[in-house]
Design a protein around this motif. Sequence first.
Motif, short mmCIF file in Angstrom:
data_model
loop_
_atom_site.label_atom_id
_atom_site.label_comp_id
_atom_site.label_asym_id
_atom_site.label_seq_id
_atom_site.Cartn_x
_atom_site.Cartn_y
_atom_site.Cartn_z
N VAL A 20 0.84 -1.20 0.00
CA VAL A 20 0.00 0.00 0.00
C VAL A 20 0.87 1.26 0.00
O VAL A 20 0.55 2.25 -0.65
CB VAL A 20 -0.97 0.00 1.20
N ALA A 21 2.01 1.20 0.69
CA ALA A 21 2.92 2.36 0.76
C ALA A 21 3.78 2.48 -0.50
O ALA A 21 4.44 3.50 -0.70
CB ALA A 21 3.81 2.25 1.98
N GLY A 22 3.79 1.45 -1.34
CA GLY A 22 4.65 1.47 -2.52
C GLY A 22 6.11 1.32 -2.15
O GLY A 22 6.99 1.85 -2.82
N ALA A 23 6.39 0.58 -1.08
CA ALA A 23 7.75 0.38 -0.60
C ALA A 23 8.18 -1.07 -0.80
O ALA A 23 7.35 -1.96 -1.01
CB ALA A 23 7.82 0.74 0.89
N GLU A 24 9.48 -1.30 -0.73
CA GLU A 24 10.00 -2.66 -0.87
C GLU A 24 9.68 -3.52 0.34
O GLU A 24 9.44 -4.71 0.20
CB GLU A 24 11.50 -2.63 -1.12
N GLU A 25 9.74 -2.91 1.55
CA GLU A 25 9.47 -3.69 2.75
C GLU A 25 8.98 -2.77 3.87
O GLU A 25 9.14 -1.56 3.82
CB GLU A 25 10.70 -4.47 3.21
N ALA A 26 8.39 -3.41 4.85
CA ALA A 26 7.95 -2.73 6.07
C ALA A 26 8.43 -3.58 7.24
O ALA A 26 8.43 -4.81 7.17
CB ALA A 26 6.43 -2.60 6.10
N VAL A 27 8.85 -2.89 8.30
CA VAL A 27 9.42 -3.57 9.46
C VAL A 27 8.80 -3.01 10.73
O VAL A 27 8.66 -1.79 10.87
CB VAL A 27 10.96 -3.34 9.51
N LEU A 28 8.41 -3.89 11.66
CA LEU A 28 7.95 -3.43 12.97
C LEU A 28 9.16 -3.00 13.79
O LEU A 28 10.19 -3.68 13.78
CB LEU A 28 7.21 -4.55 13.71
N MET A 29 9.00 -1.90 14.49
CA MET A 29 10.06 -1.38 15.36
C MET A 29 9.66 -1.61 16.81
O MET A 29 8.47 -1.61 17.14
CB MET A 29 10.25 0.12 15.10
N PRO A 30 10.65 -1.76 17.71
CA PRO A 30 10.35 -1.95 19.13
C PRO A 30 9.61 -0.74 19.71
O PRO A 30 9.89 0.41 19.36
CB PRO A 30 11.72 -2.10 19.79
N LEU A 31 8.67 -1.02 20.62
CA LEU A 31 7.87 0.05 21.22
C LEU A 31 8.67 0.93 22.17
O LEU A 31 8.22 2.01 22.52
CB LEU A 31 6.67 -0.55 21.97
N ASP A 32 9.87 0.50 22.57
CA ASP A 32 10.69 1.34 23.43
C ASP A 32 11.57 2.31 22.63
O ASP A 32 12.38 3.04 23.19
CB ASP A 32 11.52 0.51 24.40
N THR A 33 11.39 2.34 21.31
CA THR A 33 12.08 3.33 20.48
C THR A 33 11.60 4.72 20.87
O THR A 33 10.39 4.95 20.94
CB THR A 33 11.78 3.08 18.98
N ASP A 80 -6.71 8.42 11.42
CA ASP A 80 -6.80 7.09 12.01
C ASP A 80 -6.97 5.96 10.99
O ASP A 80 -7.22 4.83 11.35
CB ASP A 80 -7.94 7.04 13.03
N ASP A 81 -6.80 6.27 9.70
CA ASP A 81 -6.94 5.26 8.66
C ASP A 81 -5.55 4.89 8.13
O ASP A 81 -4.92 5.68 7.41
CB ASP A 81 -7.82 5.79 7.53
N LEU A 82 -5.07 3.70 8.50
CA LEU A 82 -3.72 3.29 8.13
C LEU A 82 -3.52 3.30 6.61
O LEU A 82 -2.49 3.75 6.13
CB LEU A 82 -3.40 1.91 8.71
N ALA A 83 -4.48 2.84 5.86
CA ALA A 83 -4.34 2.80 4.40
C ALA A 83 -4.15 4.21 3.83
O ALA A 83 -3.28 4.43 2.97
CB ALA A 83 -5.54 2.13 3.76
N ASP A 84 -4.91 5.17 4.30
CA ASP A 84 -4.77 6.56 3.82
C ASP A 84 -3.39 7.10 4.16
O ASP A 84 -2.77 7.79 3.34
CB ASP A 84 -5.83 7.47 4.45
N VAL A 85 -2.92 6.81 5.37
CA VAL A 85 -1.59 7.29 5.77
C VAL A 85 -0.51 6.68 4.88
O VAL A 85 0.36 7.38 4.37
CB VAL A 85 -1.33 6.95 7.26
N LEU A 86 -0.59 5.38 4.66
CA LEU A 86 0.42 4.70 3.84
C LEU A 86 0.41 5.18 2.40
O LEU A 86 1.47 5.34 1.78
CB LEU A 86 0.21 3.19 3.90
N ARG A 87 -0.78 5.42 1.85
CA ARG A 87 -0.84 5.91 0.46
C ARG A 87 -0.24 7.31 0.34
O ARG A 87 0.22 7.70 -0.73
CB ARG A 87 -2.28 5.91 -0.03
N GLY A 88 -0.22 8.06 1.43
CA GLY A 88 0.33 9.40 1.41
C GLY A 88 1.83 9.49 1.61
O GLY A 88 2.41 10.57 1.54
#
Length: 89
Positions: A20-33, A80-88
Amino acid sequence: MSARFGSLPEGWTLTRVAQVAGAEEAVLMPLDTPVFLGDTPVRPSLIIQVGGLCVVCDDDYLVGDMDDSGVISCWASYGDDLADVLRGL
């Protein structure tokens, strides 16, 4: 102690986030970042690194980037819409 990671919303996978973001990959980051919106610390429930940027879920989705020391600086809330955020991205 192992790092804690947030959970993607129901129906989402990291592959779908990247597509959806048009990226090669997405990675979860630790919440303590460390995450800030301006000078205000944010306590995220989810951090996704995608396409060189970071999407952070607080009450809404924030977008920012990570500096060389590993701190994420967000510049705005994008709703609050993840898809809208990623498309942007």
